[in-house]
Design a protein around this motif. Structure first.
Motif, short mmCIF file in Angstrom:
data_model
loop_
_atom_site.label_atom_id
_atom_site.label_comp_id
_atom_site.label_asym_id
_atom_site.label_seq_id
_atom_site.Cartn_x
_atom_site.Cartn_y
_atom_site.Cartn_z
N SER A 1 0.85 -1.18 0.00
CA SER A 1 0.00 0.00 0.00
C SER A 1 0.90 1.24 0.00
CB SER A 1 -0.87 0.00 1.26
OG SER A 1 -1.31 1.29 1.57
N PRO A 2 0.54 2.30 -0.74
CA PRO A 2 1.36 3.51 -0.74
C PRO A 2 1.55 4.11 0.66
CG PRO A 2 -0.26 3.63 -2.49
CD PRO A 2 -0.58 2.40 -1.68
N LEU A 3 0.57 3.96 1.53
CA LEU A 3 0.69 4.51 2.87
C LEU A 3 1.68 3.73 3.73
CD1 LEU A 3 -3.05 5.24 3.63
CD2 LEU A 3 -1.28 6.86 2.94
N ARG A 4 1.96 2.49 3.35
CA ARG A 4 2.83 1.64 4.15
C ARG A 4 4.15 1.34 3.48
NH1 ARG A 4 -0.35 -3.32 6.25
NH2 ARG A 4 1.04 -3.07 8.00
N ALA A 5 4.37 1.87 2.26
CA ALA A 5 5.55 1.44 1.51
C ALA A 5 6.60 2.52 1.31
CB ALA A 5 5.11 0.91 0.15
N LEU A 6 6.21 3.75 1.30
CA LEU A 6 7.15 4.80 0.89
C LEU A 6 7.82 5.46 2.08
CD1 LEU A 6 4.95 6.35 -1.92
CD2 LEU A 6 6.67 4.56 -2.11
N GLY A 7 9.13 5.61 1.99
CA GLY A 7 9.89 6.24 3.05
C GLY A 7 10.37 5.24 4.08
N VAL A 8 10.68 5.75 5.26
CA VAL A 8 11.14 4.91 6.38
C VAL A 8 9.94 4.66 7.27
CG1 VAL A 8 12.65 4.80 8.38
CG2 VAL A 8 13.45 5.87 6.27
N ARG A 9 9.71 3.39 7.57
CA ARG A 9 8.52 3.03 8.35
C ARG A 9 8.86 1.95 9.36
NH1 ARG A 9 4.59 -0.74 8.45
NH2 ARG A 9 2.54 -0.06 9.08
N LEU A 10 8.36 2.14 10.58
CA LEU A 10 8.49 1.15 11.64
C LEU A 10 7.16 0.47 11.83
CD1 LEU A 10 10.10 -0.04 14.07
CD2 LEU A 10 9.17 1.83 15.43
N PRO B 1 4.44 -1.17 13.92
CA PRO B 1 4.10 -1.25 15.34
C PRO B 1 3.83 -2.69 15.79
CG PRO B 1 2.31 -0.23 14.10
CD PRO B 1 3.43 -0.46 13.15
N ALA B 2 3.52 -3.57 14.85
CA ALA B 2 3.19 -4.96 15.20
C ALA B 2 4.43 -5.75 15.62
CB ALA B 2 2.51 -5.65 14.02
N ASP B 3 5.53 -5.64 14.85
CA ASP B 3 6.70 -6.48 15.15
C ASP B 3 8.02 -5.71 15.18
OD1 ASP B 3 7.19 -5.94 12.49
OD2 ASP B 3 7.27 -8.02 11.85
N ARG B 4 7.98 -4.40 15.08
CA ARG B 4 9.16 -3.53 15.07
C ARG B 4 10.01 -3.70 13.81
NH1 ARG B 4 9.95 -6.37 19.21
NH2 ARG B 4 12.16 -6.68 18.85
N GLY B 5 9.45 -4.34 12.77
CA GLY B 5 10.17 -4.46 11.51
C GLY B 5 10.34 -3.09 10.89
N LEU B 6 11.39 -2.92 10.12
CA LEU B 6 11.73 -1.64 9.51
C LEU B 6 11.57 -1.76 8.00
CD1 LEU B 6 12.92 1.21 9.95
CD2 LEU B 6 15.20 0.17 9.81
N THR B 7 11.07 -0.71 7.38
CA THR B 7 10.94 -0.66 5.92
C THR B 7 11.68 0.56 5.40
OG1 THR B 7 8.79 -1.76 5.90
CG2 THR B 7 9.33 -0.43 3.98
N PHE B 8 12.49 0.34 4.36
CA PHE B 8 13.09 1.41 3.57
C PHE B 8 12.41 1.29 2.20
CE2 PHE B 8 17.46 1.14 5.88
CZ PHE B 8 16.93 1.81 6.98
N GLY B 9 11.42 2.14 1.94
CA GLY B 9 10.61 1.95 0.76
C GLY B 9 10.64 3.08 -0.24
N THR B 10 10.67 2.70 -1.51
CA THR B 10 10.67 3.67 -2.61
C THR B 10 9.62 3.37 -3.66
OG1 THR B 10 12.34 2.37 -3.77
CG2 THR B 10 13.12 4.18 -2.35
N THR B 11 8.96 2.22 -3.55
CA THR B 11 7.96 1.82 -4.54
C THR B 11 6.94 0.90 -3.88
OG1 THR B 11 7.60 0.74 -6.68
CG2 THR B 11 9.36 -0.14 -5.33
N THR B 12 5.76 0.83 -4.47
CA THR B 12 4.72 -0.06 -3.96
C THR B 12 4.79 -1.44 -4.61
OG1 THR B 12 3.17 0.69 -5.64
CG2 THR B 12 3.15 1.87 -3.53
#
Length: 138
Positions: free
Chosen positions: A69-78, A80-91
């Motif tokens: 989802s664009p709301l969950r994929a772009l940028g740096v995201r933590l 809250p469920a498992d503390r996993g980290l995302t470095f995202g630039t595309t959906t």
């Protein structure tokens, strides 16, 4: 007669994967050093000012994930469920790396540790396969 030593086998590998970036302004914002690198020294993933590093022995595996989802994929995201980290630039998708021991990433003090890191690199299928081959040999 001198003793003959067994031959030593040295395996060299180096993987570099760029983030899949469609917008030139985003590419400039991330900087020239952004991307995923894997070699004998370990894993390094730079996303602008953020950096995740870990030795090879700490990588449990990798798999392709997405689309996102664009709301969950772009940028740096933590997550809250498992503390996993995302470095995202595309959906479109990326590679989810799993670690044996959680790693530092989102905060400069290392207070939050991440059990996984999702990166939206180009050719995620090939990157995940290459990482899993290296991890299996390590």
């Amino acid at each position: 007669m001198p003793e003959v030593a067994e031959p030593t086998v040295v395996v060299h590998y180096r993987l570099h994967a760029d983030f899949c970036v469609r917008f030139p302004k985003l590419r400039r914002a991330l900087g020239a050093g952004s991307g995923l690198e894997l070699d004998a020294d370990g894993l390094r993933v730079r996303f602008g000012p953020w950096l995740v590093t870990t030795p090879l022995a700490n990588i449990a595996g990798a798999e392709v994930s997405g689309p996102f989802s664009p709301l969950r994929a772009l940028g740096v995201r933590l997550s809250p469920a498992d503390r996993g980290l995302t470095f995202g630039t595309t959906t479109e998708g990326g590679v989810c790396l799993r670690f044996r021991e959680p790693v530092r990433g989102i905060d400069p003090w290392g207070l939050i540790r991440h059990p996984g890191l999702t990166v939206t690199v180009c050719e995620p299928d090939l990157v995940a396969e290459a990482i899993n081959r290296v991890v299996a040999r390590a």
